[in-house]
Design a protein around this motif. Structure first.
Motif, short mmCIF file in Angstrom:
data_model
loop_
_atom_site.label_atom_id
_atom_site.label_comp_id
_atom_site.label_asym_id
_atom_site.label_seq_id
_atom_site.Cartn_x
_atom_site.Cartn_y
_atom_site.Cartn_z
N SER A 23 -74.94 -56.71 -30.95
CA SER A 23 -73.60 -56.36 -30.50
C SER A 23 -72.65 -57.46 -30.95
O SER A 23 -73.07 -58.58 -31.26
CB SER A 23 -73.55 -56.17 -28.98
OG SER A 23 -73.93 -57.35 -28.32
N HIS A 78 -75.70 -53.18 -25.51
CA HIS A 78 -74.55 -52.34 -25.20
C HIS A 78 -74.77 -50.94 -25.76
O HIS A 78 -75.55 -50.75 -26.69
CB HIS A 78 -73.26 -52.89 -25.83
CG HIS A 78 -72.69 -54.06 -25.12
ND1 HIS A 78 -73.18 -55.33 -25.25
CD2 HIS A 78 -71.65 -54.15 -24.27
CE1 HIS A 78 -72.45 -56.15 -24.51
NE2 HIS A 78 -71.52 -55.46 -23.91
N ASP A 108 -72.76 -48.31 -37.73
CA ASP A 108 -72.25 -47.93 -36.42
C ASP A 108 -72.76 -46.54 -36.06
O ASP A 108 -73.49 -45.91 -36.83
CB ASP A 108 -70.73 -48.03 -36.35
CG ASP A 108 -69.98 -46.96 -37.12
OD1 ASP A 108 -70.60 -46.05 -37.70
OD2 ASP A 108 -68.74 -47.01 -37.14
N ILE A 137 -72.30 -47.29 -26.77
CA ILE A 137 -70.96 -46.75 -26.96
C ILE A 137 -71.04 -45.26 -26.64
O ILE A 137 -72.04 -44.61 -26.92
CB ILE A 137 -70.43 -47.01 -28.39
CG1 ILE A 137 -68.96 -46.62 -28.50
CG2 ILE A 137 -71.28 -46.32 -29.44
CD1 ILE A 137 -68.28 -47.12 -29.76
N LEU A 142 -64.09 -55.07 -35.29
CA LEU A 142 -64.73 -54.61 -34.06
C LEU A 142 -64.45 -55.58 -32.92
O LEU A 142 -64.22 -56.76 -33.14
CB LEU A 142 -66.24 -54.46 -34.26
CG LEU A 142 -66.67 -53.39 -35.25
CD1 LEU A 142 -68.17 -53.44 -35.45
CD2 LEU A 142 -66.25 -52.02 -34.76
N THR A 143 -64.53 -55.05 -31.69
CA THR A 143 -64.30 -55.86 -30.51
C THR A 143 -65.62 -56.20 -29.82
O THR A 143 -66.66 -55.59 -30.07
CB THR A 143 -63.37 -55.13 -29.52
OG1 THR A 143 -63.97 -53.88 -29.18
CG2 THR A 143 -61.99 -54.90 -30.11
N TYR A 149 -69.39 -54.23 -29.08
CA TYR A 149 -69.64 -53.05 -29.90
C TYR A 149 -71.06 -53.12 -30.46
O TYR A 149 -71.42 -54.09 -31.13
CB TYR A 149 -68.62 -52.96 -31.03
CG TYR A 149 -68.53 -51.60 -31.67
CD1 TYR A 149 -67.55 -50.71 -31.29
CD2 TYR A 149 -69.45 -51.20 -32.63
CE1 TYR A 149 -67.46 -49.46 -31.87
CE2 TYR A 149 -69.37 -49.94 -33.22
CZ TYR A 149 -68.37 -49.08 -32.82
OH TYR A 149 -68.30 -47.84 -33.39
N SER A 199 -66.06 -51.29 -19.09
CA SER A 199 -65.14 -52.39 -19.37
C SER A 199 -64.26 -52.72 -18.16
O SER A 199 -63.73 -53.82 -18.05
CB SER A 199 -64.27 -52.08 -20.59
OG SER A 199 -63.56 -50.88 -20.39
N TYR A 227 -65.92 -43.64 -27.58
CA TYR A 227 -65.65 -44.98 -28.11
C TYR A 227 -65.60 -46.06 -27.03
O TYR A 227 -65.50 -47.24 -27.34
CB TYR A 227 -64.37 -45.05 -28.96
CG TYR A 227 -64.36 -44.06 -30.10
CD1 TYR A 227 -65.24 -44.18 -31.16
CD2 TYR A 227 -63.46 -43.01 -30.11
CE1 TYR A 227 -65.23 -43.26 -32.21
CE2 TYR A 227 -63.44 -42.09 -31.15
CZ TYR A 227 -64.33 -42.23 -32.20
OH TYR A 227 -64.32 -41.32 -33.22
N ASP A 228 -65.67 -45.68 -25.74
CA ASP A 228 -65.72 -46.71 -24.68
C ASP A 228 -67.08 -47.41 -24.74
O ASP A 228 -68.10 -46.80 -25.05
CB ASP A 228 -65.53 -46.09 -23.30
CG ASP A 228 -64.09 -45.71 -23.01
OD1 ASP A 228 -63.19 -46.15 -23.74
OD2 ASP A 228 -63.87 -44.97 -22.04
N LEU A 229 -67.07 -48.70 -24.40
CA LEU A 229 -68.30 -49.49 -24.39
C LEU A 229 -68.91 -49.49 -22.99
O LEU A 229 -68.20 -49.42 -21.99
CB LEU A 229 -68.01 -50.92 -24.83
CG LEU A 229 -67.53 -51.06 -26.27
CD1 LEU A 229 -67.15 -52.50 -26.57
CD2 LEU A 229 -68.58 -50.57 -27.25
#
Length: 142
Positions: free
Chosen positions: A22, A82, A64, A84, A44-45, A48, A127, A109-111
């Protein structure tokens, strides 16, 4: 190696488990080739998840959940699991099953930080800090 028998013949099968990482930094660049001078593919944040498909020095070729490939500098990654959300929406439940109360809804797309896994369900943290369970079918990652 695992050995399996098919029609009386024995075959050796490598048990390859997909390797995931991640993103560890707040924002990390994914490059077209393994170099800081390479063209930027995307950014990327933190958190991810990415599947590792190749290694070259300190660089990882990653994929991805939509199948896009790029290179990321390995020191900017983590082994903190993690997922997604790959579905349009996912209900976060108080337990591992649809019979449990819905505590939140998250979106594509939420983690979802992985805390535990059980019978096709993933316990994690959104999050926003909400903890609950989501069906693994709605998620991608590890």
């Amino acid at each position: 190696m695992k050995t399996i028998a098919v029609l009386g013949l024995a075959f050796s099968v490598a048990q390859a488990q997909a390797e995931f990482v991640s993103i560890a930094g707040n924002k990390v660049n994914v490059r077209q080739t393994p170099s800081t001078k390479a063209e930027l593919a995307w950014e990327l944040t933190k958190g991810y998840p990415m599947q590792v498909t190749q290694k070259k020095g300190n660089w990882l070729k990653v994929k991805d959940f939509e199948g896009e490939l790029g290179w990321v500098y390995q020191p900017l990654t983590s082994k903190r699991a993690h997922h997604i959300v790959k579905a349009k929406t996912a209900n976060v439940r108080s337990g591992p099953g649809t019979q449990h109360k819905k505590v939140a809804t998250i979106h594509k797309y939420d983690l979802f930080q992985t805390l535990d896994k059980q019978n096709g369900w993933v316990k994690g943290k959104t999050s926003e800090g909400q903890v609950g369970w989501i069906s693994k079918k709605l998620l991608w990652g590890w």
